[in-house]
Motif scaffolding. Structure first.
Motif, PDB file in Angstrom:
ATOM      1  N   TRP A 251       0.602  -1.061   0.009  1.00 27.52           N
ATOM      2  CA  TRP A 251       0.115  -0.119  -0.293  1.00 27.52           C
ATOM      3  C   TRP A 251       0.707   1.318   0.013  1.00 27.52           C
ATOM      4  O   TRP A 251       0.421   2.228  -0.533  1.00 27.52           O
ATOM      5  CB  TRP A 251      -0.887  -0.028   1.156  1.00 27.52           C
ATOM      6  CG  TRP A 251      -1.986  -0.924   1.176  1.00 27.52           C
ATOM      7  CD1 TRP A 251      -2.112  -2.132   1.911  1.00 27.52           C
ATOM      8  CD2 TRP A 251      -3.351  -0.623   0.020  1.00 27.52           C
ATOM      9  NE1 TRP A 251      -3.402  -2.758   1.336  1.00 27.52           N
ATOM     10  CE2 TRP A 251      -4.174  -1.955   0.299  1.00 27.52           C
ATOM     11  CE3 TRP A 251      -3.748   0.123  -0.696  1.00 27.52           C
ATOM     12  CZ2 TRP A 251      -5.230  -2.174  -0.260  1.00 27.52           C
ATOM     13  CZ3 TRP A 251      -4.822   0.040  -1.384  1.00 27.52           C
ATOM     14  CH2 TRP A 251      -5.558  -1.134  -1.127  1.00 27.52           C
ATOM     15  N   SER A 252       1.798   1.135   0.681  1.00 26.64           N
ATOM     16  CA  SER A 252       2.868   2.426   0.702  1.00 26.64           C
ATOM     17  C   SER A 252       3.518   2.810  -0.564  1.00 26.64           C
ATOM     18  O   SER A 252       3.323   3.711  -1.189  1.00 26.64           O
ATOM     19  CB  SER A 252       3.995   2.207   1.495  1.00 26.64           C
ATOM     20  OG  SER A 252       3.749   2.058   2.927  1.00 26.64           O
ATOM     21  N   VAL A 253       3.727   1.411  -1.284  1.00 21.58           N
ATOM     22  CA  VAL A 253       4.292   1.659  -2.731  1.00 21.58           C
ATOM     23  C   VAL A 253       3.340   2.393  -3.566  1.00 21.58           C
ATOM     24  O   VAL A 253       3.826   3.007  -4.489  1.00 21.58           O
ATOM     25  CB  VAL A 253       5.020   0.364  -3.144  1.00 21.58           C
ATOM     26  CG1 VAL A 253       5.462   0.286  -4.719  1.00 21.58           C
ATOM     27  CG2 VAL A 253       6.093  -0.008  -2.222  1.00 21.58           C
ATOM     28  N   LEU A 254       2.150   1.764  -3.504  1.00 23.20           N
ATOM     29  CA  LEU A 254       0.972   2.030  -4.579  1.00 23.20           C
ATOM     30  C   LEU A 254       0.617   3.668  -4.293  1.00 23.20           C
ATOM     31  O   LEU A 254       0.470   4.268  -5.184  1.00 23.20           O
ATOM     32  CB  LEU A 254      -0.098   1.169  -4.208  1.00 23.20           C
ATOM     33  CG  LEU A 254      -1.379   1.353  -5.199  1.00 23.20           C
ATOM     34  CD1 LEU A 254      -1.073   1.067  -6.857  1.00 23.20           C
ATOM     35  CD2 LEU A 254      -2.417   0.669  -4.785  1.00 23.20           C
ATOM     36  N   ALA A 255       0.619   3.755  -3.027  1.00 21.97           N
ATOM     37  CA  ALA A 255       0.106   5.433  -2.683  1.00 21.97           C
ATOM     38  C   ALA A 255       1.172   6.499  -3.153  1.00 21.97           C
ATOM     39  O   ALA A 255       1.071   7.302  -3.728  1.00 21.97           O
ATOM     40  CB  ALA A 255       0.007   5.617  -1.260  1.00 21.97           C
ATOM     41  N   ILE A 256       2.694   6.034  -2.824  1.00 19.91           N
ATOM     42  CA  ILE A 256       3.588   7.176  -2.911  1.00 19.91           C
ATOM     43  C   ILE A 256       3.851   7.161  -4.671  1.00 19.91           C
ATOM     44  O   ILE A 256       4.080   7.982  -5.198  1.00 19.91           O
ATOM     45  CB  ILE A 256       5.034   6.460  -2.557  1.00 19.91           C
ATOM     46  CG1 ILE A 256       4.821   6.815  -0.835  1.00 19.91           C
ATOM     47  CG2 ILE A 256       6.168   7.278  -2.987  1.00 19.91           C
ATOM     48  CD1 ILE A 256       6.077   6.058  -0.019  1.00 19.91           C
ATOM     49  N   GLY A 257       3.753   5.753  -5.279  1.00 18.26           N
ATOM     50  CA  GLY A 257       3.770   5.923  -6.858  1.00 18.26           C
ATOM     51  C   GLY A 257       2.773   6.650  -7.386  1.00 18.26           C
ATOM     52  O   GLY A 257       2.901   7.352  -8.487  1.00 18.26           O
ATOM     53  N   ALA A 258       1.540   6.691  -6.852  1.00 16.46           N
ATOM     54  CA  ALA A 258       0.351   7.284  -7.478  1.00 16.46           C
ATOM     55  C   ALA A 258       0.576   8.782  -7.231  1.00 16.46           C
ATOM     56  O   ALA A 258       0.362   9.637  -8.189  1.00 16.46           O
ATOM     57  CB  ALA A 258      -0.976   7.000  -6.827  1.00 16.46           C
TER      58      ALA A 258
END
Length: 406
Positions: free
Chosen positions: A268-275
């Protein structure tokens, strides 16, 4: 040319050669920086491309399954956008403050597990303790970052490890208790997220606000402290990002169609920071767009919904990694084309290419005299004076020998 030693009394100037009094009005950071104001055109162009991409993937979803964009399926999609959007806002806030919070994913998953276990006690009884703990945890993280003045990613990584210890106390998935259904207010949740994202982008485009929020961004040695104002703003950003992560985790758990499984939460951290980086927020902090976060989150969720219609099994790690990789390219574009234009005109003298400052602390400065006014290097010879080295006595007098040569 002349050389100025470090510490010599001289008018205060930056490496660009512009006086500090002038820089106070044109720099985002008057003490360090480039003359001029950040440019917003690169964000406008990129957000237009994001809008085109969102329209394309939405059309693909509608062509495959039109029912996914109406009725209950649409409400589920809107809640998914709001849930990921809260995590993205948390990532974007900390990223703009130049202290990215990597613990938002584990915090969101811990909040989802807590809500799944305590949801039958009522929304307030389940949510209020989680928010209090999140605020205290964010405060501890903020103190570690601003008091020790360490990178946010390092301190939040340590905080994430502590949260994962709490998550690993559960060995089996937890079924969501209670009857809270966010789909009943899906439209309000989506509009609320969209309003916060767009208004935050608009306020972030205002020079004093952007300059204040991004004050923690390093401009020289990253280990140097940036002052009490920068520490205060960064601390508030970290606390707010942790609280937003809790709210996002609750929405994700309540909108799910199955139990909440224990995991690390870093996906979720990777997805949120990537977004948020895909939306145009710089990985260095301070710079960001207006509609980019909203468009990027919508594009990611619609793509995931379209992947389901294709019977594809795509993990959040894959989508987040792709978004993060694209976000790094966007960061390069933002930092290259979003920085102030080089100063031109007669007001600022053109300096040498590059830094213009020698590593030993000596700085090149233009000579105050024109080239033809330099004094002669060799003194004028007086013809009436005979040089002792050219005296005839060296030729006429007898040569004397040292006794040691005999």
């Amino acid at each position: 040319m002349a050389y100025d030693e470090t510490g010599r009394i001289a008018p205060v100037e930056t490496s660009s050669g512009v006086p500090a009094a002038v820089l106070e009005n044109v720099f985002d950071d008057p003490s360090h920086g480039e003359p001029g104001r950040d440019r917003i055109a690169v964000h406008v162009v990129w957000e237009f491309l994001l809008l085109v991409g969102l329209a394309a993937v939405t059309w693909l979803l509608w062509r495959e399954d039109a029912d996914a964009l109406r009725g209950g399926a649409l409400k589920t999609l809107l809640v998914d956008v709001a849930g990921l959007g809260l995590l993205t806002l948390a990532a974007g806030l900390s990223l703009r403050a130049a202290a990215v919070n990597l613990a938002i994913g584990p915090v969101a998953l811990a909040a989802a597990l807590h809500f799944a276990e305590q949801g039958d006690r009522g929304m307030r009884e389940a949510l209020l303790p989680a928010l209090v703990v999140a605020a205290l945890g964010g405060l501890a993280l903020a103190l570690a970052v601003v008091v020790l003045h360490v990178p946010g990613w390092a301190a939040s990584l340590a905080g994430a490890a502590a949260v994962i210890v709490y998550i690993e106390r559960r060995t089996t998935p937890v079924v969501v208790q209670g009857d809270y259904d966010p789909r009943r207010t899906a439209l309000y949740l989506f509009v609320g997220f969209a309003a916060v994202a767009v208004l935050g982008g608009l306020f972030g485009a205002i020079k004093p606000v952007r300059r204040l929020v991004g004050r923690f961004r390093p401009v020289a040695d990253p280990a140097r402290r940036r002052g009490a104002v920068a520490a205060t703003v960064t601390a508030l950003a970290l606390i707010a990002s942790t609280v937003l992560a809790v709210l996002g985790g609750v929405l994700i758990a309540a909108n799910g169609d199955g139990p909440v499984a224990p995991a690390s939460g870093f996906d979720w951290s990777v997805l949120a920071i990537g977004a948020v980086m895909l939306g145009g927020t710089s990985a260095y902090g301070r710079r960001g767009g207006i509609f980019g976060t909203l468009l990027a989150v919508c594009a990611v969720e619609v793509f995931l919904a379209w992947a389901v219609t294709q019977d594809w099994t795509i993990s959040r790690w894959a989508v987040g990694g792709a978004a993060l990789g694209a976000g790094l390219l966007v960061t390069r574009l933002v930092e290259t084309f979003g920085r102030p234009r080089p100063a031109t005109g007669g007001g600022v003298p053109a300096g040498p290419s590059g830094d213009g400052t020698i590593s030993t602390g000596w700085a090149l400065t233009p000579s105050p005299e024109p080239a033809d006014a330099w004094p002669s290097v060799l003194p004028v010879r007086d013809t009436d004076t005979v040089d002792s080295w050219e005296s005839p006595r060296w030729e006429s007098e007898p040569r004397r020998w040292d006794a040691g040569d005999r």
